[in-house]
Design a protein around this motif. Structure first.
Motif, PDB file in Angstrom:
ATOM      1  N   UNK A  27       0.812  -1.228   0.000  1.00 28.98           N
ATOM      2  CA  UNK A  27       0.000   0.000   0.000  1.00 28.98           C
ATOM      3  C   UNK A  27       0.845   1.278   0.000  1.00 28.98           C
ATOM      4  N   UNK A  28       2.011   1.232   0.623  1.00 32.66           N
ATOM      5  CA  UNK A  28       2.794   2.463   0.805  1.00 32.66           C
ATOM      6  C   UNK A  28       3.227   3.146  -0.502  1.00 32.66           C
ATOM      7  N   UNK A  29       3.647   2.403  -1.520  1.00 31.20           N
ATOM      8  CA  UNK A  29       4.067   3.098  -2.754  1.00 31.20           C
ATOM      9  C   UNK A  29       2.965   3.968  -3.358  1.00 31.20           C
ATOM     10  N   UNK A  30       1.733   3.484  -3.342  1.00 33.29           N
ATOM     11  CA  UNK A  30       0.634   4.290  -3.888  1.00 33.29           C
ATOM     12  C   UNK A  30       0.382   5.536  -3.035  1.00 33.29           C
ATOM     13  N   UNK A  31       0.483   5.351  -1.711  1.00 29.68           N
ATOM     14  CA  UNK A  31       0.300   6.504  -0.826  1.00 29.68           C
ATOM     15  C   UNK A  31       1.396   7.538  -1.076  1.00 29.68           C
ATOM     16  N   UNK A  32       2.610   7.049  -1.289  1.00 31.61           N
ATOM     17  CA  UNK A  32       3.736   7.939  -1.563  1.00 31.61           C
ATOM     18  C   UNK A  32       3.536   8.679  -2.892  1.00 31.61           C
ATOM     19  N   UNK A  81      -6.342   0.097   5.797  1.00 30.63           N
ATOM     20  CA  UNK A  81      -5.814   0.416   4.468  1.00 30.63           C
ATOM     21  C   UNK A  81      -6.938   0.817   3.512  1.00 30.63           C
ATOM     22  N   UNK A  82      -8.125   0.219   3.686  1.00 28.02           N
ATOM     23  CA  UNK A  82      -9.190   0.666   2.772  1.00 28.02           C
ATOM     24  C   UNK A  82      -9.710   2.047   3.149  1.00 28.02           C
ATOM     25  N   UNK A  83      -9.597   2.410   4.410  1.00 30.33           N
ATOM     26  CA  UNK A  83      -9.903   3.805   4.763  1.00 30.33           C
ATOM     27  C   UNK A  83      -8.919   4.761   4.079  1.00 30.33           C
ATOM     28  N   UNK A  84      -7.674   4.357   4.002  1.00 35.72           N
ATOM     29  CA  UNK A  84      -6.668   5.159   3.296  1.00 35.72           C
ATOM     30  C   UNK A  84      -7.020   5.312   1.821  1.00 35.72           C
ATOM     31  N   UNK A  85      -7.428   4.210   1.208  1.00 32.08           N
ATOM     32  CA  UNK A  85      -7.860   4.231  -0.200  1.00 32.08           C
ATOM     33  C   UNK A  85      -9.021   5.208  -0.388  1.00 32.08           C
ATOM     34  N   UNK A  86      -9.953   5.135   0.540  1.00 34.78           N
ATOM     35  CA  UNK A  86     -11.134   5.991   0.485  1.00 34.78           C
ATOM     36  C   UNK A  86     -10.738   7.470   0.512  1.00 34.78           C
ATOM     37  N   UNK A 105      -2.083   6.927   7.440  1.00 34.22           N
ATOM     38  CA  UNK A 105      -0.792   6.276   7.687  1.00 34.22           C
ATOM     39  C   UNK A 105      -0.527   6.168   9.185  1.00 34.22           C
ATOM     40  N   UNK A 106      -0.940   7.178   9.949  1.00 33.88           N
ATOM     41  CA  UNK A 106      -0.699   7.115  11.392  1.00 33.88           C
ATOM     42  C   UNK A 106      -1.577   6.057  12.060  1.00 33.88           C
ATOM     43  N   UNK A 107      -2.765   5.856  11.523  1.00 35.56           N
ATOM     44  CA  UNK A 107      -3.610   4.779  12.070  1.00 35.56           C
ATOM     45  C   UNK A 107      -2.914   3.435  11.873  1.00 35.56           C
ATOM     46  N   UNK A 108      -2.287   3.272  10.723  1.00 35.17           N
ATOM     47  CA  UNK A 108      -1.547   2.039  10.443  1.00 35.17           C
ATOM     48  C   UNK A 108      -0.356   1.895  11.395  1.00 35.17           C
ATOM     49  N   UNK A 109       0.404   2.966  11.562  1.00 31.85           N
ATOM     50  CA  UNK A 109       1.564   2.918  12.467  1.00 31.85           C
ATOM     51  C   UNK A 109       1.124   2.567  13.892  1.00 31.85           C
ATOM     52  N   UNK A 110       0.018   3.148  14.307  1.00 25.10           N
ATOM     53  CA  UNK A 110      -0.446   2.867  15.673  1.00 25.10           C
ATOM     54  C   UNK A 110      -0.867   1.413  15.830  1.00 25.10           C
TER      55      UNK A 110
END
Ligand code: ZN
Ligand code: FE
Ligand code: FE
Length: 164
Positions: A27-32, A81-86, A105-110
């Motif tokens: 997921x990270x490359x797309x977020x980047x 991750x789907x919340x991130x997509x949204x 991303x911070x939700x994922x880190x937590x």
């Protein structure tokens, strides 16, 4: 003390975070790429590289407990991750996008911090000192990634979102 119970919990939770880390790596490359500022792009790309190392460390831990590296579906990370997509869909090219990506991303880190914190503690209790050390290395990097994201939010992203 039920050593067997804790050992089983340890193994199951290891499978959970192994699944999660591999999903995060994808997921990270797309977020980047989606991020609008170079600062956030770089932070997320750097954490993708770290995530690759986290996966390798987990493989080491599996080896230490004599199990094959195997993931188990983690609905929590799939949901995060789907919340991130949204957010990326909804905010497309809007100035608030970066603040939204950081929040995802911070939700994922937590989530990762919760998992690694627990796994490290359990490894200690089970007398697996080497495993605890490895898990602690990753835990520290997850904390650093989270802190870095807060810095990017404070420096640019939240103001961009506020002024938009
Ligand atoms: Zn990680
Ligand atoms: Fe999970
Ligand atoms: Fe992480």
């Amino acid at each position: 003390m039920n050593q067997k119970g804790l050992e089983k919990l340890f193994h199951e939770t290891l499978k959970d975070i192994y699944y999660a880390e591999r999903k995060i790596l994808k997921a990270l490359p797309k977020m980047s790429r989606s991020a609008q500022t170079d600062e956030l792009k770089t932070a997320l790309a750097a954490h993708a590289d770290e995530t690759q190392v986290h996966i390798e460390r987990l493989q080491e831990v599996f080896e230490m407990i004599g199990k094959r590296a195997q993931g188990k579906t983690c609905e929590a990370i799939d949901g995060l991750l789907s919340e991130g997509e949204e957010i990326m869909d909804e905010f497309g090219k809007e100035p608030a996008l970066d603040a939204g990506i950081i929040s995802a991303a911070q939700a994922v880190e937590h989530y990762e911090i919760a998992r690694y914190g627990t796994l490290k503690r359990w490894a200690e209790m089970l007398g697996k000192k080497d495993a605890a050390k490895i898990l602690d290395q990753t835990l520290k990097e997850e904390f650093q990634a989270d802190t870095k994201l807060t810095k990017v939010a404070d420096a640019t992203a939240n103001d961009l979102a506020l002024r938009a």
